[in-house]
Design a protein around this motif. Structure first.
Motif, PDB file in Angstrom:
ATOM      1  N   ILE A 119     -36.852 -47.337 -33.962  1.00 61.26           N
ATOM      2  CA  ILE A 119     -35.850 -46.518 -34.645  1.00 61.26           C
ATOM      3  C   ILE A 119     -35.670 -47.090 -36.045  1.00 61.26           C
ATOM      4  O   ILE A 119     -35.293 -48.246 -36.209  1.00 61.26           O
ATOM      5  N   LEU A 120     -35.961 -46.269 -37.067  1.00 62.86           N
ATOM      6  CA  LEU A 120     -35.960 -46.717 -38.457  1.00 62.86           C
ATOM      7  C   LEU A 120     -35.139 -45.786 -39.333  1.00 62.86           C
ATOM      8  O   LEU A 120     -35.117 -44.571 -39.108  1.00 62.86           O
ATOM      9  N   SER A 121     -34.522 -46.368 -40.362  1.00 62.76           N
ATOM     10  CA  SER A 121     -33.765 -45.532 -41.299  1.00 62.76           C
ATOM     11  C   SER A 121     -34.692 -44.722 -42.193  1.00 62.76           C
ATOM     12  O   SER A 121     -34.283 -43.725 -42.765  1.00 62.76           O
ATOM     13  N   GLY A 122     -35.911 -45.151 -42.327  1.00 60.65           N
ATOM     14  CA  GLY A 122     -36.870 -44.409 -43.139  1.00 60.65           C
ATOM     15  C   GLY A 122     -36.829 -44.758 -44.616  1.00 60.65           C
ATOM     16  O   GLY A 122     -37.584 -44.198 -45.401  1.00 60.65           O
ATOM     17  N   THR A 123     -35.970 -45.709 -45.005  1.00 59.15           N
ATOM     18  CA  THR A 123     -35.957 -46.133 -46.404  1.00 59.15           C
ATOM     19  C   THR A 123     -37.192 -46.979 -46.670  1.00 59.15           C
ATOM     20  O   THR A 123     -37.792 -47.558 -45.755  1.00 59.15           O
ATOM     21  N   GLU A 124     -37.559 -47.084 -47.932  1.00 57.03           N
ATOM     22  CA  GLU A 124     -38.743 -47.852 -48.302  1.00 57.03           C
ATOM     23  C   GLU A 124     -38.619 -49.312 -47.860  1.00 57.03           C
ATOM     24  O   GLU A 124     -39.555 -49.885 -47.300  1.00 57.03           O
ATOM     25  N   SER A 125     -37.441 -49.906 -48.071  1.00 59.07           N
ATOM     26  CA  SER A 125     -37.268 -51.315 -47.698  1.00 59.07           C
ATOM     27  C   SER A 125     -37.303 -51.496 -46.184  1.00 59.07           C
ATOM     28  O   SER A 125     -37.854 -52.478 -45.679  1.00 59.07           O
ATOM     29  N   ASN A 126     -36.738 -50.545 -45.448  1.00 62.40           N
ATOM     30  CA  ASN A 126     -36.730 -50.631 -43.987  1.00 62.40           C
ATOM     31  C   ASN A 126     -38.149 -50.505 -43.429  1.00 62.40           C
ATOM     32  O   ASN A 126     -38.557 -51.272 -42.554  1.00 62.40           O
ATOM     33  N   LEU A 127     -38.908 -49.583 -43.958  1.00 62.53           N
ATOM     34  CA  LEU A 127     -40.289 -49.406 -43.511  1.00 62.53           C
ATOM     35  C   LEU A 127     -41.134 -50.633 -43.855  1.00 62.53           C
ATOM     36  O   LEU A 127     -41.935 -51.089 -43.043  1.00 62.53           O
ATOM     37  N   ALA A 128     -40.921 -51.196 -45.042  1.00 61.72           N
ATOM     38  CA  ALA A 128     -41.685 -52.375 -45.454  1.00 61.72           C
ATOM     39  C   ALA A 128     -41.347 -53.573 -44.571  1.00 61.72           C
ATOM     40  O   ALA A 128     -42.242 -54.314 -44.139  1.00 61.72           O
ATOM     41  N   ARG A 129     -40.060 -53.767 -44.289  1.00 65.20           N
ATOM     42  CA  ARG A 129     -39.648 -54.899 -43.457  1.00 65.20           C
ATOM     43  C   ARG A 129     -40.236 -54.788 -42.051  1.00 65.20           C
ATOM     44  O   ARG A 129     -40.760 -55.744 -41.503  1.00 65.20           O
ATOM     45  N   HIS A 130     -40.173 -53.597 -41.471  1.00 63.38           N
ATOM     46  CA  HIS A 130     -40.736 -53.412 -40.136  1.00 63.38           C
ATOM     47  C   HIS A 130     -42.261 -53.537 -40.165  1.00 63.38           C
ATOM     48  O   HIS A 130     -42.854 -54.058 -39.232  1.00 63.38           O
ATOM     49  N   GLY A 131     -42.868 -53.056 -41.222  1.00 63.69           N
ATOM     50  CA  GLY A 131     -44.321 -53.166 -41.349  1.00 63.69           C
ATOM     51  C   GLY A 131     -44.783 -54.614 -41.365  1.00 63.69           C
ATOM     52  O   GLY A 131     -45.777 -54.968 -40.736  1.00 63.69           O
ATOM     53  N   ARG A 132     -44.038 -55.468 -42.070  1.00 64.58           N
ATOM     54  CA  ARG A 132     -44.391 -56.894 -42.112  1.00 64.58           C
ATOM     55  C   ARG A 132     -44.079 -57.574 -40.775  1.00 64.58           C
ATOM     56  O   ARG A 132     -44.873 -58.345 -40.264  1.00 64.58           O
ATOM     57  N   ARG A 133     -42.913 -57.288 -40.228  1.00 64.77           N
ATOM     58  CA  ARG A 133     -42.475 -57.951 -39.003  1.00 64.77           C
ATOM     59  C   ARG A 133     -43.317 -57.542 -37.799  1.00 64.77           C
ATOM     60  O   ARG A 133     -43.536 -58.331 -36.889  1.00 64.77           O
ATOM     61  N   MET A 134     -43.793 -56.322 -37.808  1.00 66.22           N
ATOM     62  CA  MET A 134     -44.479 -55.793 -36.632  1.00 66.22           C
ATOM     63  C   MET A 134     -45.904 -55.370 -36.962  1.00 66.22           C
ATOM     64  O   MET A 134     -46.407 -54.391 -36.422  1.00 66.22           O
ATOM     65  N   ALA A 135     -46.551 -56.122 -37.828  1.00 64.20           N
ATOM     66  CA  ALA A 135     -47.896 -55.756 -38.287  1.00 64.20           C
ATOM     67  C   ALA A 135     -48.895 -55.612 -37.137  1.00 64.20           C
ATOM     68  O   ALA A 135     -49.801 -54.789 -37.201  1.00 64.20           O
ATOM     69  N   GLY A 136     -48.732 -56.365 -36.079  1.00 61.18           N
ATOM     70  CA  GLY A 136     -49.669 -56.306 -34.959  1.00 61.18           C
ATOM     71  C   GLY A 136     -49.284 -55.324 -33.873  1.00 61.18           C
ATOM     72  O   GLY A 136     -49.976 -55.236 -32.862  1.00 61.18           O
TER      73      GLY A 136
END
Length: 108
Positions: free
Chosen positions: A83-100
């Protein structure tokens, strides 16, 4: 159904849903002139509200883990959702944290 529930919960959210602790943190950030932080704290509070509302509605059907890893797993299919807010920073943070991780995004 999950995406619809996420969208509905996000529309229900408002500043009246903030806890006292969240209100204080946001007010402190504003007083310090850190308006970006105040906005971030508000969006995070909204995200927590949305997660809890969706969990309340679907915990009998799905596995929820709101503190770590993906937020929702469909036990029947193994499909994982975040579940994501869809903001650029939120997507980037989740992308880094959950890259795998492979997951479907539920955005609001």
């Amino acid at each position: 159904m999950l995406q619809e529930a996420v969208s509905k919960a996000a529309k229900e959210w408002g500043p009246d849903k903030l806890s006292r602790q969240e209100e204080r943190a946001i007010d402190d950030a504003k007083k310090a002139g850190e308006y970006w932080l105040a906005r971030l704290l508000e969006r995070e509070a909204q995200g927590r509200y949305v997660q809890v509302k969706v969990k309340e509605q679907f915990e009998h059907l799905h596995d929820f883990s709101l503190r770590k890893g993906v937020d929702v797993v469909d036990p029947a299919t193994g499909t994982r959702y975040e579940i994501l807010s869809g903001t650029e920073s939120n997507l980037a943070r989740h992308g880094r944290r959950m890259a795998g991780e492979f997951f479907r995004m539920l955005t609001f």
